[in-house]
Design a protein around this motif. Structure first.
Motif: not given
Length: 159
Positions: A29, A35, A55, A57-58, A76-78, A101, A103
């Motif tokens: 990200c 991303g 969705r 999230a890592y 991270s999130i996306g 992705v 993010y």
């Protein structure tokens, strides 16, 4: 089941927690508008379960791969972008599969304060075992809890 309900169920947005060290997750990200995600040491099969609009999230158990530098945080999130998994040559003979992705801005958030509220945690003593396969499907409730902890804008994640 009526056709409209079957269609709706088939196209429902899903939520995923991907697992990687923070160093690798942050790399995915780091460049705005470019991303990507990789899971399970670059395997394509897990990425084929993920669909555009899902969705992700890592979660990073450590800062570095194989390190003892414990982090235990979401980093991270996306939203997964349209397209299929693709091979990417990282050099040195390593050609992992990726998905693109988008993010969203977010802060890293420790998992410990969330453990009692997350639905996927069914054993408080062994919660980390859920992450051993590198990719975990979770509920809307859990993804929303993670997004809030990360101070991510829920609208950006289509909640």
């Amino acid at each position: 089941m009526p056709l409209s309900a079957a269609t709706s169920a088939a196209t429902a947005r899903r939520n995923w927690i991907a697992v990687a060290c923070a160093q690798h997750a942050r790399r995915g990200c780091a460049t705005p508008g470019a991303g990507y995600m990789q899971v399970c040491h670059g395997k394509v099969a897990p990425l084929q379960r993920i669909r555009p609009g899902d969705r992700v999230a890592y979660y990073a158990p450590t800062v570095t791969m194989g390190g003892k530098d414990r982090l235990q945080a979401f980093v991270s999130i996306g939203i997964v972008l349209p397209g299929s998994p693709y091979a990417f040559d990282m050099g040195g003979g390593f050609v992992p599969s990726r998905r693109d992705v988008a993010y969203v801005p977010a802060r890293e958030a420790a998992i410990a304060p969330l453990l009692d509220a997350l639905e996927f945690v069914d054993d408080r003593q062994r919660w980390g075992s859920k992450f051993r396969f590198g990719l975990l499907a979770v509920s809307d409730h859990d993804m929303r809890m993670i997004a809030r902890a990360m101070q991510a804008e829920l609208q950006s994640l289509h909640f």
